[in-house]
Enzyme design. Structure first.
Site, PDB file in Angstrom:
ATOM      1  N   ARG A  34      -4.407   2.459 -15.653  1.00 10.40           N
ATOM      2  CA  ARG A  34      -4.985   3.331 -14.774  1.00 10.40           C
ATOM      3  C   ARG A  34      -4.657   4.827 -14.915  1.00 10.40           C
ATOM      4  O   ARG A  34      -3.874   5.291 -14.210  1.00 10.40           O
ATOM      5  CB  ARG A  34      -4.724   2.836 -13.280  1.00 10.40           C
ATOM      6  CG  ARG A  34      -5.232   1.627 -12.973  1.00 10.40           C
ATOM      7  CD  ARG A  34      -5.104   1.432 -11.381  1.00 10.40           C
ATOM      8  NE  ARG A  34      -5.839  -0.302 -11.080  1.00 10.40           N
ATOM      9  CZ  ARG A  34      -5.610  -0.424  -9.650  1.00 10.40           C
ATOM     10  NH1 ARG A  34      -5.333   0.435  -8.749  1.00 10.40           N
ATOM     11  NH2 ARG A  34      -6.479  -1.630  -9.504  1.00 10.40           N
TER      12      ARG A  34
ATOM     13  N   ASP B 117      -2.806   8.135  -5.868  1.00 10.76           N
ATOM     14  CA  ASP B 117      -4.299   7.458  -5.329  1.00 10.76           C
ATOM     15  C   ASP B 117      -5.001   8.511  -4.562  1.00 10.76           C
ATOM     16  O   ASP B 117      -4.626   9.168  -3.752  1.00 10.76           O
ATOM     17  CB  ASP B 117      -4.148   6.255  -4.667  1.00 10.76           C
ATOM     18  CG  ASP B 117      -3.844   4.937  -5.509  1.00 10.76           C
ATOM     19  OD1 ASP B 117      -3.364   5.005  -6.449  1.00 10.76           O
ATOM     20  OD2 ASP B 117      -3.636   3.934  -4.850  1.00 10.76           O
TER      21      ASP B 117
ATOM     22  N   ASP C 124       0.774  -1.295  -0.175  1.00 14.42           N
ATOM     23  CA  ASP C 124       0.080  -0.089  -0.018  1.00 14.42           C
ATOM     24  C   ASP C 124       0.930   1.380  -0.198  1.00 14.42           C
ATOM     25  O   ASP C 124       0.515   2.360   0.427  1.00 14.42           O
ATOM     26  CB  ASP C 124      -0.877  -0.216   1.184  1.00 14.42           C
ATOM     27  CG  ASP C 124      -2.155   1.133   1.117  1.00 14.42           C
ATOM     28  OD1 ASP C 124      -2.637   1.356   0.050  1.00 14.42           O
ATOM     29  OD2 ASP C 124      -2.451   1.649   2.061  1.00 14.42           O
TER      30      ASP C 124
ATOM     31  N   ASP D 195       2.903   0.336  -5.055  1.00 10.26           N
ATOM     32  CA  ASP D 195       1.293   0.282  -5.217  1.00 10.26           C
ATOM     33  C   ASP D 195       1.042   1.483  -6.511  1.00 10.26           C
ATOM     34  O   ASP D 195       1.478   1.172  -7.596  1.00 10.26           O
ATOM     35  CB  ASP D 195       0.402   0.406  -4.112  1.00 10.26           C
ATOM     36  CG  ASP D 195      -0.939   0.272  -4.205  1.00 10.26           C
ATOM     37  OD1 ASP D 195      -1.424  -0.190  -5.054  1.00 10.26           O
ATOM     38  OD2 ASP D 195      -1.671   0.648  -3.008  1.00 10.26           O
TER      39      ASP D 195
END
Length: 331
Positions: free
Chosen positions: A199, A148, A119, A144
């Site tokens: 992404r 985000d 993470d 990760d």
């Protein structure tokens, strides 16, 4: 000839405050605070970046040294901070920045590389953070995500950034159980997604405006719309490598709904190169996607071109620019 927005913000140190285009336009960072001078590349202690970021008062953080800061844990940034890397070359490695329950943050002209651990993101924005502008940063190779944005964090602009050497580049919206992520609003513009795998971004629930970005040579897809998301893709360049599918749709069921759905994508003026296939869902997206003018009146957009590609290749990410003079006197 293509020119990037914000050409005038380097004439005065604090000219960036409140100047972001898009959803992050209210971010003023540490405008009303004194300068904090980073004089040490240590992870913590006097003169360190961590010491400045933990202080509760507004601060405009600048650097008197160049080099690499090795973070042993996430560096938490408190509200009303500008982290301004102009005038030096600062790389963060090991871990990343965490923007947790904060507001009014500007992050400018930094490098992020080599974040390790479960993470670990380059910049992690969660939960309940708002009014954030990330500008002219280089991000690569984290375990990760690179950026985000999840758990009710909103009103964020990401601009002039360079993303490379990475898999899951940018996630917006945590998972289908976080239905409060319906509040998320993000603008991403004039960024260069340089061979990153997927992404760019992947979105759940939120509203995202993409314009004048250059995405090339992705490994799975360029942009993904998951559960209930709305993506307005405007005048971007999508240049395929071996994988041709530009837009992907993932069907998921929100925790408070009976039926699983994907998100919606509206493509306006996008340029698809080297066989890139839009793969838009037939009959969906045009009427169900927000228009940015519902939320902000102006943004700098031009038709995609080779000139735009060239400028984004060389002018995104960390730049060797001098630190502007600070004309503001803080009492």
């Amino acid at each position: 000839m293509t020119t990037l927005p914000y050409s005038d913000v380097d004439f005065s140190l604090r000219a960036m405050a409140g100047r972001a285009e898009g959803f992050g336009r209210l971010a003023v960072g540490g405008l009303h605070g004194p300068l904090y001078h980073v004089t040490s590349l240590s992870d913590d202690g006097p003169g360190s970046l961590r010491e400045g970021c933990r202080r509760k008062e507004p601060l405009w953080i600048v650097f008197e040294v160049s080099g690499t800061i090795c973070l042993s844990s996430y560096l938490s940034v408190s509200s009303h901070k500008t982290i301004d890397g102009r005038g030096q070359r600062i790389k963060l490695t090991g871990k990343g920045l965490r923007l947790k329950e904060c507001e009014n943050i500007i992050i400018c002209n930094l490098e992020f590389e080599g974040g390790r651990g479960h993470d670990v993101d380059g910049i992690q924005i969660k939960p309940n953070s708002r009014n954030i502008w990330i500008d002219r940063c280089s991000l690569r190779d984290y375990d990760d995500g690179l950026i985000d944005i999840t758990r009710r964090s909103t009103d964020i602009t990401v601009s002039r950034c360079h993303f490379s050497h990475h898999d899951k580049t940018m996630l917006i919206g945590a998972d289908p159980s976080h239905t409060m992520d319906r509040c998320i609003r993000v603008t991403i513009h004039h960024c260069f997604f340089d061979g990153t795998r997927q992404r760019h971004p992947r979105v759940r629930f939120g509203k995202v405006h993409l314009y004048n970005n250059y995405t090339r040579n992705w490994g799975i897809y360029a942009v993904c719309a998951s559960v209930e998301s709305q993506i307005f893709s405007q005048c971007n360049v999508y240049e395929a490598g071996q994988k041709k599918k530009t837009f992907e749709y993932y069907i998921e069921k929100a925790a408070d709904k009976e039926q699983a759905v994907s998100g919606l994508i509206r493509s306006q003026g996008d340029l698809f190169l080297n066989g890139a296939q839009a793969s838009l869902q037939a009959g969906f997206g045009e009427c169900g996607v927000f228009h940015p003018s519902e939320f902000y009146p102006n943004w700098t957009v031009e038709m995609p071109s080779d000139s735009l590609k060239y400028v984004l290749e060389i002018c995104t990410g960390w730049q060797s620019v001098p630190r502007p003079v600070d004309h503001m006197v803080v009492g």
